[in-house]
Design a protein around this motif. Structure first.
Motif, mmCIF file in Angstrom:
data_model
loop_
_atom_site.group_PDB
_atom_site.id
_atom_site.type_symbol
_atom_site.label_atom_id
_atom_site.label_comp_id
_atom_site.label_asym_id
_atom_site.label_seq_id
_atom_site.Cartn_x
_atom_site.Cartn_y
_atom_site.Cartn_z
ATOM 1 N N ASP A 75 -15.354 40.901 20.962
ATOM 2 C CA ASP A 75 -15.892 39.612 21.401
ATOM 3 C C ASP A 75 -14.897 38.960 22.358
ATOM 4 N N GLY A 76 -14.827 39.494 23.565
ATOM 5 C CA GLY A 76 -13.952 38.929 24.586
ATOM 6 C C GLY A 76 -12.525 39.450 24.545
ATOM 7 N N THR A 77 -12.025 39.790 23.400
ATOM 8 C CA THR A 77 -10.672 40.314 23.247
ATOM 9 C C THR A 77 -10.675 41.421 22.206
ATOM 10 N N ASP A 78 -9.720 42.331 22.313
ATOM 11 C CA ASP A 78 -9.720 43.478 21.401
ATOM 12 C C ASP A 78 -9.307 43.116 19.980
ATOM 13 N N ALA A 79 -8.982 41.830 19.735
ATOM 14 C CA ALA A 79 -8.586 41.398 18.396
ATOM 15 C C ALA A 79 -9.665 40.580 17.698
ATOM 16 N N VAL A 80 -10.839 40.435 18.335
ATOM 17 C CA VAL A 80 -11.938 39.648 17.745
ATOM 18 C C VAL A 80 -13.198 40.507 17.729
ATOM 19 N N PRO A 81 -13.744 40.823 16.558
ATOM 20 C CA PRO A 81 -14.953 41.657 16.500
ATOM 21 C C PRO A 81 -16.213 40.875 16.866
ATOM 22 N N ALA A 82 -17.118 41.533 17.566
ATOM 23 C CA ALA A 82 -18.391 40.900 17.914
ATOM 24 C C ALA A 82 -19.357 40.911 16.726
ATOM 25 N N ARG A 83 -19.159 41.849 15.819
ATOM 26 C CA ARG A 83 -19.987 41.933 14.610
ATOM 27 C C ARG A 83 -19.095 42.071 13.386
ATOM 28 N N ASP A 84 -19.650 41.801 12.220
ATOM 29 C CA ASP A 84 -18.883 41.977 10.995
ATOM 30 C C ASP A 84 -18.374 43.418 10.907
ATOM 31 N N LEU A 85 -17.090 43.542 10.656
ATOM 32 C CA LEU A 85 -16.448 44.851 10.647
ATOM 33 C C LEU A 85 -15.967 45.178 9.237
ATOM 34 N N GLU A 86 -16.290 46.370 8.778
ATOM 35 C CA GLU A 86 -15.839 46.835 7.469
ATOM 36 C C GLU A 86 -15.155 48.187 7.618
ATOM 37 N N ILE A 87 -13.980 48.288 7.008
ATOM 38 C CA ILE A 87 -13.213 49.542 7.035
ATOM 39 C C ILE A 87 -12.966 49.952 5.595
ATOM 40 N N ASP A 88 -13.633 51.008 5.177
ATOM 41 C CA ASP A 88 -13.403 51.553 3.842
ATOM 42 C C ASP A 88 -12.300 52.604 3.947
ATOM 43 N N THR A 89 -11.340 52.578 3.034
ATOM 44 C CA THR A 89 -10.195 53.481 3.089
ATOM 45 C C THR A 89 -10.182 54.400 1.869
ATOM 46 N N SER A 90 -9.384 55.422 1.957
ATOM 47 C CA SER A 90 -9.234 56.342 0.833
ATOM 48 C C SER A 90 -8.222 55.846 -0.188
ATOM 49 N N SER A 91 -7.719 54.624 -0.004
ATOM 50 C CA SER A 91 -6.790 54.039 -0.961
ATOM 51 C C SER A 91 -7.509 53.711 -2.261
ATOM 52 N N LEU A 92 -6.871 54.020 -3.381
ATOM 53 C CA LEU A 92 -7.451 53.720 -4.694
ATOM 54 C C LEU A 92 -7.133 52.305 -5.144
ATOM 55 N N THR A 94 -6.564 49.508 -2.599
ATOM 56 C CA THR A 94 -7.019 48.491 -1.643
ATOM 57 C C THR A 94 -8.510 48.578 -1.389
ATOM 58 N N GLY A 95 -8.986 49.781 -1.094
ATOM 59 C CA GLY A 95 -10.416 49.954 -0.890
ATOM 60 C C GLY A 95 -10.921 49.380 0.417
ATOM 61 N N LEU A 96 -11.899 48.478 0.341
ATOM 62 C CA LEU A 96 -12.631 48.005 1.515
ATOM 63 C C LEU A 96 -11.903 46.849 2.194
ATOM 64 N N LEU A 97 -11.779 46.956 3.536
ATOM 65 C CA LEU A 97 -11.216 45.875 4.355
ATOM 66 C C LEU A 97 -12.349 45.226 5.137
ATOM 67 N N ARG A 98 -12.464 43.903 5.081
ATOM 68 C CA ARG A 98 -13.554 43.181 5.751
ATOM 69 C C ARG A 98 -12.991 42.228 6.790
ATOM 70 N N PHE A 99 -13.647 42.198 7.967
ATOM 71 C CA PHE A 99 -13.269 41.297 9.050
ATOM 72 C C PHE A 99 -14.540 40.617 9.556
ATOM 73 N N LYS A 100 -14.555 39.289 9.538
ATOM 74 C CA LYS A 100 -15.724 38.541 9.941
ATOM 75 C C LYS A 100 -15.899 38.552 11.460
ATOM 76 N N ALA A 101 -17.160 38.537 11.885
ATOM 77 C CA ALA A 101 -17.457 38.474 13.324
ATOM 78 C C ALA A 101 -16.900 37.185 13.916
#
Length: 275
Positions: A75-92, A94-101
């Motif tokens: 969203d204009g810059t590489d540090a701001v997502p245009a849509r809700d972003l979710e990153i699921d990891t193989s960590s037992l 931490t698990g899911l990382l969420r970033f709001k649009a």
């Protein structure tokens, strides 16, 4: 003659210092490598992953992750997502990382489990772990890439065997001791053996010469016994007792030093009682 000796010493110091600087540059150069894997799609999420620490006792990798957005995912810059972003990891843990649009992303600390490697093999220990990520933006799988580097002062790490089907990325991380920490560990092992053998040689000489109770020598032997503990504790990374360094040097050095001190003492007492 004295001038020649001084020049020779100066040249030797210069050669050793130069060799040390070259070794330092080679060692630090291996820690600055970036490993890049994954999709090169213009509309992708790049995960900037840095290895902060290899926890050898907890058998975990401490990773720091920052998502960088490209193309229509930003969203204009590489540090701001245009849509809700979710990153699921193989960590037992931490698990899911969420970033709001439309909100700036922040770095996330994640701990990944180690699959192979034991600290008991120190200083030859190395560790392998599989790290995996599943990324969605607005509930849709998106292409993923990965930039990996290591900041751990005691380990060098590399990324191998990466695979990246759309929305996923899996790779293996291999971490091994740095050149400097390995050299210091080897030096400590050699020094422990050298001290123990020196004490043993002195003990055999004292007894064979029938010198009796030589208190300065016995004091030095006793001091060496405790100095070896300090040498052992100076090992980089503070490996637990029972590592290879102990079976290869420390236990034997302590045994030889103790036996030498007792040998000199017993023989000295016997000679003193007979005179």
């Amino acid at each position: 003659m004295r001038t020649v000796q001084l020049v020779a010493v100066g040249v030797a110091i210069a050669v050793l210092a130069t060799g040390g600087i070259i070794a330092f540059r080679l060692d630090t150069g291996t820690r600055k490598l970036d490993y890049i894997a994954g999709s090169n799609d213009p509309n992708r999420v790049e995960l900037d992953v840095t290895l902060q620490r290899v926890d050898v006792t907890g058998r975990e990798l401490d990773l720091r992750i920052v998502p960088i957005l490209y193309g229509n995912l930003a969203d204009g810059t590489d540090a701001v997502p245009a849509r809700d972003l979710e990153i699921d990891t193989s960590s037992l843990t931490t698990g899911l990382l969420r970033f709001k649009a439309h909100d700036r992303v922040s770095l996330q600390d994640v701990r990944m489990g180690v699959d192979e490697g034991l600290v008991s093999s120190y200083p030859f220990d190395s560790y392998a772990a599989t790290i995996g990520f599943f990324v969605t933006a607005g509930d849709q799988n998106v292409p993923v890439s990965l930039r990996f580097r290591s900041y751990d002062a005691l380990f060098t790490a590399e990324l191998t065997d990466a695979a990246w089907p759309t929305g996923q990325l899996k790779a293996n991380v291999l971490a091994g001791r740095t050149f400097s920490s390995s050299v210091l560990a080897w030096f400590l092992m050699v020094a422990m053996w050298a001290l123990a053998l020196s004490v043993l040689g002195a003990a055999l000489t004292i007894v064979s010469k029938k010198m009796g109770l030589v208190w300065p020598a016995m004091g030095w032997m006793a001091a060496t016994l405790f100095a070896l503990v300090g040498f052992r504790n100076a090992a980089p990374g503070s490996p637990p007792i029972g590592a290879l360094i102990d079976y290869g040097a420390f236990f034997w050095a302590e045994l030889l030093t103790t036996a030498s001190l007792v040998y000199v003492t017993v023989n000295g007492i016997r000679r003193a009682r007979l005179t």
